[in-house]
Design a protein around this motif. Structure first.
Motif, PDB file in Angstrom:
ATOM      1  N   UNK A 198       0.642  -1.197  -0.010  1.00 35.10           N
ATOM      2  CA  UNK A 198      -0.111   0.211  -0.051  1.00 35.10           C
ATOM      3  C   UNK A 198       1.000   1.359   0.126  1.00 35.10           C
ATOM      4  N   UNK A 199       0.366   2.425  -0.446  1.00 37.52           N
ATOM      5  CA  UNK A 199       1.012   3.560  -0.452  1.00 37.52           C
ATOM      6  C   UNK A 199       0.149   4.557   0.549  1.00 37.52           C
ATOM      7  N   UNK A 200       0.953   5.275   1.451  1.00 35.21           N
ATOM      8  CA  UNK A 200       0.394   6.033   2.328  1.00 35.21           C
ATOM      9  C   UNK A 200       0.896   7.185   2.378  1.00 35.21           C
ATOM     10  N   UNK A 201      -0.015   8.464   2.096  1.00 36.32           N
ATOM     11  CA  UNK A 201       0.514   9.737   1.962  1.00 36.32           C
ATOM     12  C   UNK A 201       0.714  10.309   3.526  1.00 36.32           C
ATOM     13  N   UNK A 202       1.862  10.565   4.113  1.00 33.25           N
ATOM     14  CA  UNK A 202       2.069  11.018   5.464  1.00 33.25           C
ATOM     15  C   UNK A 202       1.428  12.168   5.730  1.00 33.25           C
ATOM     16  N   UNK A 203       0.507  12.323   6.814  1.00 31.98           N
ATOM     17  CA  UNK A 203      -0.001  13.622   7.109  1.00 31.98           C
ATOM     18  C   UNK A 203      -1.361  13.846   6.186  1.00 31.98           C
ATOM     19  N   UNK A 204      -1.713  12.563   5.237  1.00 31.13           N
ATOM     20  CA  UNK A 204      -2.698  13.011   4.274  1.00 31.13           C
ATOM     21  C   UNK A 204      -2.564  14.280   3.609  1.00 31.13           C
TER      22      UNK A 204
END
Length: 130
Positions: A27-33
């Protein structure tokens, strides 16, 4: 003998599919959305399930921030060995692109901003990847 080769080929195919399946599930997560990599980040990982190989994307203005991978001691003390350009040395890895893609290793992963005062303002995260 042909049957033995067929079973071996099927076993190799099976293991390749399992390996591909593990890689495809990253999965890819954007830190801090939407806010990106900024202050007061320590709770951002809460409630998320991370796995080794998942990608963290750090979005920020490189004139004001960076991302440095540190160990637990560096995370807790907000310290990374670096020079005046905020580039890490002596074992810590620094990223400064403003749009960094960093894969997670299995276990504990620690990230801080090494610009003065940023890590103490909770511009840091600890992520545990299964």
């Amino acid at each position: 003998m042909a049957q033995g080769r067929g079973i071996s080929a099927m076993m190799i195919l099976f293991f390749m599919l399992v390996l591909y399946s593990e890689m495809a599930q990253a999965n890819t997560y954007v830190v801090g959305d939407a806010a990106g990599w900024t202050f007061n980040m320590t709770s951002w990982p809460n409630g998320k399930s991370f796995r080794a190989g998942d990608i963290l994307v750090f979005n920020y203005n490189p004139s004001y921030h960076n991302v440095v991978i540190v160990n637990a001691a560096g995370y807790n003390s907000c310290s990374a060995s670096h020079d005046n350009s905020h580039s890490a040395s002596n074992g810590s890895k620094a990223y400064q692109s403003g749009h960094d893609h960093i894969p997670l290793a299995r276990g504990a992963n620690y990230f801080i901003c090494s610009f003065p005062g940023h890590c103490p303002a909770n511009m840091k995260i600890a992520v545990n990847a299964a």
